[in-house]
Design a protein around this motif. Structure first.
Motif, short mmCIF file in Angstrom:
data_model
loop_
_atom_site.label_atom_id
_atom_site.label_comp_id
_atom_site.label_asym_id
_atom_site.label_seq_id
_atom_site.Cartn_x
_atom_site.Cartn_y
_atom_site.Cartn_z
N SER B 70 0.86 -1.17 0.00
CA SER B 70 0.00 0.00 0.00
C SER B 70 0.90 1.23 0.00
O SER B 70 2.12 1.11 -0.04
N PHE B 71 0.28 2.39 0.05
CA PHE B 71 1.06 3.63 -0.01
C PHE B 71 1.48 4.06 1.39
O PHE B 71 0.84 3.70 2.37
N ARG B 73 1.37 6.16 4.43
CA ARG B 73 0.19 6.89 4.91
C ARG B 73 0.40 8.41 4.89
O ARG B 73 -0.48 9.16 4.48
N ILE B 76 -0.11 9.70 1.40
CA ILE B 76 -1.52 9.71 0.99
C ILE B 76 -2.25 10.87 1.68
O ILE B 76 -2.97 11.63 1.05
N LEU B 77 -2.02 11.01 2.98
CA LEU B 77 -2.75 12.04 3.73
C LEU B 77 -2.37 13.45 3.26
O LEU B 77 -3.14 14.38 3.38
N ASN B 79 -2.28 14.51 0.44
CA ASN B 79 -3.12 14.93 -0.69
C ASN B 79 -4.46 15.51 -0.24
O ASN B 79 -5.22 16.01 -1.07
N GLY B 84 -5.54 14.29 10.09
CA GLY B 84 -4.83 14.12 11.34
C GLY B 84 -3.61 13.28 11.09
O GLY B 84 -3.19 13.11 9.94
N GLU B 86 -3.35 10.05 11.43
CA GLU B 86 -3.68 8.73 10.88
C GLU B 86 -4.82 8.74 9.88
O GLU B 86 -5.05 7.75 9.20
N ALA B 87 -5.59 9.83 9.86
CA ALA B 87 -6.83 9.78 9.07
C ALA B 87 -7.12 11.09 8.36
O ALA B 87 -6.65 12.15 8.76
N PHE B 88 -7.89 10.95 7.28
CA PHE B 88 -8.41 12.13 6.61
C PHE B 88 -9.40 12.79 7.56
O PHE B 88 -10.05 12.12 8.37
N ARG B 89 -9.52 14.12 7.44
CA ARG B 89 -10.47 14.82 8.30
C ARG B 89 -11.46 15.58 7.42
O ARG B 89 -11.08 16.24 6.47
N VAL B 90 -12.73 15.41 7.75
CA VAL B 90 -13.79 16.10 6.99
C VAL B 90 -14.72 16.78 7.99
O VAL B 90 -14.71 16.45 9.19
N PRO B 91 -15.54 17.72 7.51
CA PRO B 91 -16.51 18.35 8.42
C PRO B 91 -17.41 17.29 9.04
O PRO B 91 -17.63 16.22 8.46
N LYS B 92 -17.92 17.56 10.20
CA LYS B 92 -18.77 16.60 10.91
C LYS B 92 -19.92 16.13 10.02
O LYS B 92 -20.61 16.93 9.41
#
Ligand SMILES: [Zn+2]
Lengths: 475, 95
Positions: B70-71, B73, B76-77, B79, B84, B86-92
């Protein structure tokens, strides 16, 4: 006035491929967030999907096991919806030419046989997971699951009760497990069901307005959600209201379902053919290869166990409760040539140990060679039943070596060595009255002498050998 | 095909986008041109041309079920507009 409940099911099952449907990322469950992710499955612009051949093979096998027609010229379509669990803003799925169509599954709901028609099975990709971040109030997205291959198995609205739904799900789960196309772990989301439910007055033929409950992830939740939703709809209609076609979310903790926001209900997916994937052609040879690769399914195994081994229906059902269990049973039957004894071991002692230790059948890892050795020892009269039980438990819980365990715990029965003859001679010498009674025709005196000899041997005497030695001595 | 305000508003809603009035006006013009261009295809005589879903005759482009890397992390993040550790962050999102 009575009501009839009409239910259709959409079952999603994650396929047991090693890699994702359109990229080489692993499908392994869990893993630190976004570590099983690449530009393809995270939807980066400019990437192209490549279809995993194993997904198609698993889909064809599943279709054949469910008596479906296999679509010879198929394709994928884009289902467009904007939600952060789907980084491309569309899901690659199959609307116009699903891989399997017109199948069925025979079920038995509380002794009543019924055939449930399967409208279609299509291939698609799973979505990512959203995690609420309480620190910032925002939502975090993990795409590890994104792109894991799914089959969606769509039934006709043929169910009339929760019992039928559960019987179907059990049979479907069993079929997928024995095909080895999915591990069907509901707790990990690899088997989930959407329930479409409507009610109508008994005798009516037109369908009522249905609601959809999504992603129910335990059999218990499915049963409860169906009971709740049917009662809710009947209440609404009896009070003169109308049912709104909508998606409802089931809250298993509170035991209620509620309507999702109307925005989430706007279902306009604007499907169109997926231009990034080439069409799929499945010829007769391919279908026949998959048909030849179909393993024996659980219901076929049950019939064979009953016919060939004379097992009861109940034992045959226990043995086929999980693929791991039937695999172990068949290996034991094969290695010991004693299928009844093997069946007794698996349905009795091993099931008891699984329950007691809270082990799931899918985690059953007992070695068939080791257990077969114990069966041989007990059948050859080398160990008695109590020792057998004790050794089985040691093998199960401590992975003990059977011969070492038996010798370390002195469980081997004494049969043809001098100890038996010595014990018998001593008992005969010590109990002249019983010996005289026996010779005078009192059979129960033999039982007493036998008991004395066994006690002298510390319970390790082989009863048949001791009895024979005693009779030879007395007659 | 008429690209009017109502359709733009509907597409805005489906796409979870929030557009300014100026963007909406520009988009209506762009979409009218694009759809009009595609409508030219309707002038072609396609009687006797079988329907197909893909312009190429190739079928069955598969990959084997083999796990690859895999890529990274962090790469990838990088982009994403927001992430955060470990993870992509989107509006609630609603729950
Ligand atoms: Zn990937």
């Amino acid at each position: 006035m009575s009501w009839e409940t009409v239910i259709g099911l959409e079952v999603h099952t994650e396929l047991a491929t090693k890699s994702k449907i359109f990229c080489a990322c692993t499908t392994a469950f869990g893993g630190s967030p976004n570590t099983h992710v690449c530009p393809v499955c995270s939807g980066m612009p400019g990437t192209l999907p490549r279809l995993n051949r194993q997904v198609v093979e698993f889909a064809i096998r599943t279709g054949l096991a469910l008596d479906c027609d296999i679509t010879r010229y198929g394709k994928f379509d884009r289902k467009n919806y904007v939600y952060p669990d789907l980084p491309k803003a569309y899901q690659v799925s199959q609307l116009y030419a699903p891989i399997c169509q017109n199948g069925h599954l025979d079920i038995d709901a509380g002794g009543v046989p019924k055939t449930i028609a399967i409208r279609e099975i299509h291939m698609e990709e799973d979505a990512g997971k959203l995690i609420h971040d309480p620190l910032t109030g925002s939502t975090l997205v993990d795409y590890n699951r994104c792109g894991v291959p799914l089959l969606e198995i769509v039934s006709q609205p043929d169910f009339r009760s929760a019992a039928e739904v559960l019987a179907y799900l059990e049979k479907l789960r069993e079929t997928l497990l024995f095909l080895e196309v999915s591990d069907c772990k509901m707790q990990e989301g690899s088997l989930r069901a959407d329930v479409n439910l409507s009610v109508r007055r008994t005798g009516e033929t037109a369908l009522g307005t249905r609601t959809e409950m999504k992603n129910l992830n335990s059999f218990r939740a499915i049963g409860r959600a169906i009971a709740y939703e049917a009662a809710r709809q009947i209440d609404v209609l009896e009070e003169g209201g109308v049912i709104t076609q909508e998606t409802r979310r089931w809250d298993d903790d509170k035991g209620v379902s509620y309507s999702m926001r109307s925005k989430e209900n706007a279902q306009d997916y604007r499907y169109f053919p997926e231009p990034d994937l080439l069409p799929l052609r499945v010829d007769d040879d391919w279908v026949e290869r998959e048909r030849a690769a179909l393993p024996e399914l659980a219901h076929q195994k049950r019939a064979r166990y009953i016919a060939d081994y004379g097992l009861s229906e109940k034992d045959a059902a226990t043995l086929t409760g999980h693929k791991r269990v039937s695999d172990l049973f068949e290996a034991l039957a094969d290695k010991t040539a004693a299928p009844r004894e093997a069946a007794n071991l698996v349905t009795g002692e091993l099931m008891r140990l699984l329950n007691r230790t809270g082990t799931l059948p899918e985690d059953l890892s007992a070695d068939s060679g080791t257990l077969a050795r114990l069966i041989t020892l007990v059948l050859d009269g080398k160990i008695n039943r109590n020792a057998y039980k004790e050794a089985v438990e040691a093998v199960f819980t401590e992975d003990a070596d059977p011969d070492e365990y038996i010798s370390a715990h002195g469980l081997l029965m004494l049969s043809d060595d001098g100890a038996v003859a010595e014990a018998v001679a001593a008992v005969v010498a010590d109990n002249p009255k019983s010996v005289a009674d026996y010779r005078a025709g009192k059979q129960q005196a033999l039982g007493f002498l036998m008991g004395q000899a066994m006690r002298r041997l510390g319970g390790k005497g082989n009863p048949a050998a001791v009895s024979q030695a005693l009779k030879e001595r007395l007659n | 095909m008429q690209i009017d305000g109502a359709l733009i508003a509907y597409l805005e809603d489906l796409s979870r986008l929030s557009l300014s009035d100026a963007e909406k006006t520009r988009l209506a013009g762009d979409l009218t041109a694009i759809v009009g261009y595609m409508a030219k295809l309707d002038e072609l005589d396609t009687a006797g041309v079988p329907e197909r879903s893909h312009p190429f005759d190739h079928t069955n482009a598969f990959r084997a079920d083999v796990v690859g890397d895999s890529f990274d992390r962090a790469l990838i993040l990088r982009n994403a507009p927001d992430a955060g550790d470990e993870a992509f962050r989107v509006p609630k999102t609603v729950e």
